[in-house]
Design an enzyme around this catalytic site. Sequence first.
Site, mmCIF file in Angstrom:
data_model
loop_
_atom_site.group_PDB
_atom_site.id
_atom_site.type_symbol
_atom_site.label_atom_id
_atom_site.label_comp_id
_atom_site.label_asym_id
_atom_site.label_seq_id
_atom_site.Cartn_x
_atom_site.Cartn_y
_atom_site.Cartn_z
ATOM 1 N N HIS A 125 0.831 -1.228 -0.056
ATOM 2 C CA HIS A 125 -0.016 0.176 0.023
ATOM 3 C C HIS A 125 0.921 1.220 0.022
ATOM 4 O O HIS A 125 0.252 2.326 -0.432
ATOM 5 C CB HIS A 125 -1.022 0.058 1.144
ATOM 6 N N ASP A 154 0.284 -7.598 1.356
ATOM 7 C CA ASP A 154 0.861 -6.173 1.820
ATOM 8 C C ASP A 154 2.199 -6.038 1.754
ATOM 9 O O ASP A 154 2.799 -5.358 2.337
ATOM 10 C CB ASP A 154 0.162 -5.725 2.837
ATOM 11 N N SER A 238 4.618 2.442 8.020
ATOM 12 C CA SER A 238 4.378 1.154 7.058
ATOM 13 C C SER A 238 5.702 0.737 6.110
ATOM 14 O O SER A 238 6.233 1.583 5.552
ATOM 15 C CB SER A 238 3.217 1.301 6.160
#
Length: 387
Positions: A125, A154, A238
Amino acid sequence: MGFYDDFDAKPRKRSGSWLASVIIAALVGSGSTLLMVPAMIKANVIKLPEASQVVSSNGKLPSQTVAYNVETGIVSAVNRVKPAVVTVVNIQKVGGYFNRGLKQEAGKGSGVIIDNQGHIVTNNHVVDGASDVEIIVNDEHIKAKVLGTDELTDLAVLQVPTDKIKEIKPVELGSSEALQTGEPAIAIGNPLGEFEQTVTVGVISAKKRMMEIYGQNGRVVHEQPVLQTDAAINPGNSGGALINIKGQLIGINSAKIAERGIEGLGFAIPIDEAKPIIEQLMSKGKVIRPALGVGVEWDVKDIPENYKSGLPINYGVVVSNVTPGSPADKAGLKAGDVIFKIDNTQIHTFLDLRKYLFSKKPGDTVQVTFYRENKENTVSVTLMELK
């Protein structure tokens, strides 16, 4: 006026103690005291407290002097890994007639350099929708190539020219399986995309949490095993590193639950789960998974009762469509069939179906058992590659 040392409760020897009291009392208020104190200490007339003990400012409560080495395991681990954690910049094209050809930064995340070939692991993402991707190393923007991405886990792998990172030592991969609940966990990343190489420290709260991954229709399409930690993981973290006390990579930071009243719930993809995905993304640019060649929109348990007329089971999945020319098509499966078993494994939901299929590989043959018009049937299906 007398001097009472409440800190020392030990019995005092009578010889010498009264002499010290008399001398001190005689010299109180006299400037000559300061000159005589060193000689009195040397003659053992005045005894100082032990080196590890000091008297507090009020003259009564003791405090302890402790030697502390700042070079702890956490500091050592951070110093080894921090240079290998970089900022990842997602650059996208700007829409609109007058903005054609223009690009702008859409967001920032983190990434981890894992080898000397310029490979960087981040989250899918973080780079999703990007027309260009850059990393920032020592304030230098470096163009990166996206080698492959995987939406289900992911994960994504980037690559940059090796000469741009030759001075940076890659992070060492550890083992997430060997972790113990309660051991230290250190998160390194770029929260909010601004505070580069921020370090937060916590513990491994749990090893094998299952995070549900939802599809566009709102249904659970995958379950991702994750590590849970109370080390703060915020937006921008992230793709960053979760490391152990040895400075080894044990997870890729992926998400943080941020609800009112809830704190300390950070998650990372375990490195043992990530390794095979990373290897496929580097070598093939994608993750190869098997498929039957059918579409599934409903679990039997969720369909209205009037549509279950005569169906002898209350579990399974309903086939909504069959891909022409697929293995399922060749085996004779049709829309409306209710698949409830593959080999000897019961299939209750779409997630069960996907879990079992993902334990296989393209080319494997499975036995699919289903109901059609309330009659049980079994066919052999050779699995194809999921597109």
